[in-house]
Write an enzyme that holds these catalytic residues in place. Structure first.
Site, PDB file in Angstrom:
ATOM      1  CB  ILE A  31       6.158   1.516  -4.512  1.00 43.23           C
ATOM      2  CG1 ILE A  31       7.002   2.856  -5.716  1.00 43.23           C
ATOM      3  CG2 ILE A  31       6.801  -0.338  -4.545  1.00 43.23           C
ATOM      4  CD1 ILE A  31       6.895   3.760  -4.610  1.00 43.23           C
ATOM      5  CG  ASN A  86      -2.771 -10.335  -0.026  1.00 39.31           C
ATOM      6  OD1 ASN A  86      -3.912 -10.404  -0.156  1.00 39.31           O
ATOM      7  ND2 ASN A  86      -1.570  -9.034  -0.340  1.00 39.31           N
ATOM      8  CD  GLN A  93       2.008 -11.475   5.251  1.00 42.82           C
ATOM      9  OE1 GLN A  93       1.534 -12.265   6.175  1.00 42.82           O
ATOM     10  NE2 GLN A  93       2.383 -10.026   6.242  1.00 42.82           N
ATOM     11  CG  HIS A  99       0.861  -4.293   4.113  1.00 45.51           C
ATOM     12  ND1 HIS A  99       1.478  -5.512   4.568  1.00 45.51           N
ATOM     13  CD2 HIS A  99       0.334  -4.598   2.968  1.00 45.51           C
ATOM     14  CE1 HIS A  99       1.613  -6.461   4.104  1.00 45.51           C
ATOM     15  NE2 HIS A  99       1.372  -5.827   2.506  1.00 45.51           N
ATOM     16  CG  PHE A 100      -6.268  -3.820   6.794  1.00 42.40           C
ATOM     17  CD1 PHE A 100      -6.632  -4.604   6.613  1.00 42.40           C
ATOM     18  CD2 PHE A 100      -5.352  -3.800   7.784  1.00 42.40           C
ATOM     19  CE1 PHE A 100      -6.665  -4.865   7.844  1.00 42.40           C
ATOM     20  CE2 PHE A 100      -5.308  -4.615   8.744  1.00 42.40           C
ATOM     21  CZ  PHE A 100      -6.252  -5.621   8.876  1.00 42.40           C
ATOM     22  CG  HIS A 101      -3.182  -4.887  -0.180  1.00 39.50           C
ATOM     23  ND1 HIS A 101      -2.198  -4.206  -1.566  1.00 39.50           N
ATOM     24  CD2 HIS A 101      -2.975  -5.343   0.625  1.00 39.50           C
ATOM     25  CE1 HIS A 101      -1.056  -5.339  -1.174  1.00 39.50           C
ATOM     26  NE2 HIS A 101      -1.042  -5.944   0.264  1.00 39.50           N
TER      27      HIS A 101
HETATM   28  P1  AMP Z   1       1.576  -7.745   0.301  1.00 39.19           P
HETATM   29  O1  AMP Z   1       1.703  -8.620  -1.292  1.00 39.19           O
HETATM   30  O2  AMP Z   1       0.005  -8.027   0.582  1.00 39.19           O
HETATM   31  O3  AMP Z   1       3.109  -8.408   1.169  1.00 39.19           O
HETATM   32  O4  AMP Z   1       1.764  -6.288  -0.069  1.00 39.19           O
HETATM   33  C1  AMP Z   1       3.143  -5.997  -0.222  1.00 39.19           C
HETATM   34  C2  AMP Z   1       2.851  -4.632  -1.236  1.00 39.19           C
HETATM   35  O5  AMP Z   1       3.637  -3.366  -1.256  1.00 39.19           O
HETATM   36  C3  AMP Z   1       3.161  -5.081  -2.380  1.00 39.19           C
HETATM   37  O6  AMP Z   1       1.615  -4.308  -3.056  1.00 39.19           O
HETATM   38  C4  AMP Z   1       3.772  -3.660  -3.045  1.00 39.19           C
HETATM   39  O7  AMP Z   1       3.578  -3.304  -4.276  1.00 39.19           O
HETATM   40  C5  AMP Z   1       4.178  -2.920  -2.411  1.00 39.19           C
HETATM   41  N1  AMP Z   1       5.209  -1.807  -1.706  1.00 39.19           N
HETATM   42  C6  AMP Z   1       6.514  -3.221  -1.660  1.00 39.19           C
HETATM   43  N2  AMP Z   1       7.495  -2.688  -1.577  1.00 39.19           N
HETATM   44  C7  AMP Z   1       7.273  -0.935  -1.273  1.00 39.19           C
HETATM   45  C8  AMP Z   1       7.835   0.120  -1.090  1.00 39.19           C
HETATM   46  N3  AMP Z   1       8.197   0.794  -0.773  1.00 39.19           N
HETATM   47  N4  AMP Z   1       6.126   1.110  -0.816  1.00 39.19           N
HETATM   48  C9  AMP Z   1       5.416   0.895  -0.980  1.00 39.19           C
HETATM   49  N5  AMP Z   1       4.826   0.019  -1.444  1.00 39.19           N
HETATM   50  C10 AMP Z   1       5.567  -0.970  -1.619  1.00 39.19           C
END
Ligand code: AMP
Ligand code: ZN
Length: 135
Positions: A31, A86, A93, A99-101
């Site tokens: 998002i 992360n 994280q 989750h993977f980016h």
């Molecule tokens: P991390 O920092 O690796 O835990 O990544 C979490 C990611 O989730 C961040 O890049 C956020 O932008 C993303 N995120 C948070 N809420 C949502 C959501 N409802 N839908 C899609 N992505 C999200």
């Protein structure tokens, strides 16, 4: 997990821009994209971190990621991509569902990689030895 944001996405309790799923894994748009098309891939089964994922999932998820990454690159006309994970707060994280980016990258996006350091003396050997103790 009752309060897990990403489990809620799996259960469709909150909306997401899903791009692909199979029985075990799901891919949906981040998002807050680094670049447009930034996609998250994760197991539907809740694991808090990468280190908590079970071996069977780990064996399969790379194939799923490769398929999605190809589509992200094609769909965004990216010049490349970063695959990132992360693990825990210290590493950034924020959502405790592993989750993977997949981050599409462009020659023009201007993002730089992290600064790199240097080992002094026999530091590298010492650190390698410390890691090897656990393998
Ligand atoms: P991390 O920092 O690796 O835990 O990544 C979490 C990611 O989730 C961040 O890049 C956020 O932008 C993303 N995120 C948070 N809420 C949502 C959501 N409802 N839908 C899609 N992505 C999200
Ligand atoms: Zn979860």
């Amino acid at each position: 997990m009752v309060d897990c944001l990403f489990c809620k996405i799996v259960k469709k309790e909150i909306p997401s821009y899903k791009v692909y799923e199979d029985k075990e894994f799901i891919a949906f748009l981040d998002i807050g994209p680094v670049n447009k098309g930034h996609t998250l891939v994760m197991p539907k089964n809740h694991s808090e971190t990468f280190l908590d994922m079970n071996e069977r999932e780990l064996g399969k998820i790379m194939h799923f990621i490769q398929k999605v990454a190809r589509a992200v690159v094609q769909g965004t006309k990216a010049d490349g991509f970063n695959l990132m994970l992360n693990n825990k707060r210290a590493a950034g994280q924020l959502v405790d569902h592993a989750h993977f980016h997949i981050i599409p990258r462009f020659h023009s996006d201007g993002f730089k990689h992290w600064p790199q350091g240097k080992y002094q003396g026999n530091e590298a050997q010492q650190i390698a030895d410390e890691i090897k103790r656990f393998l």
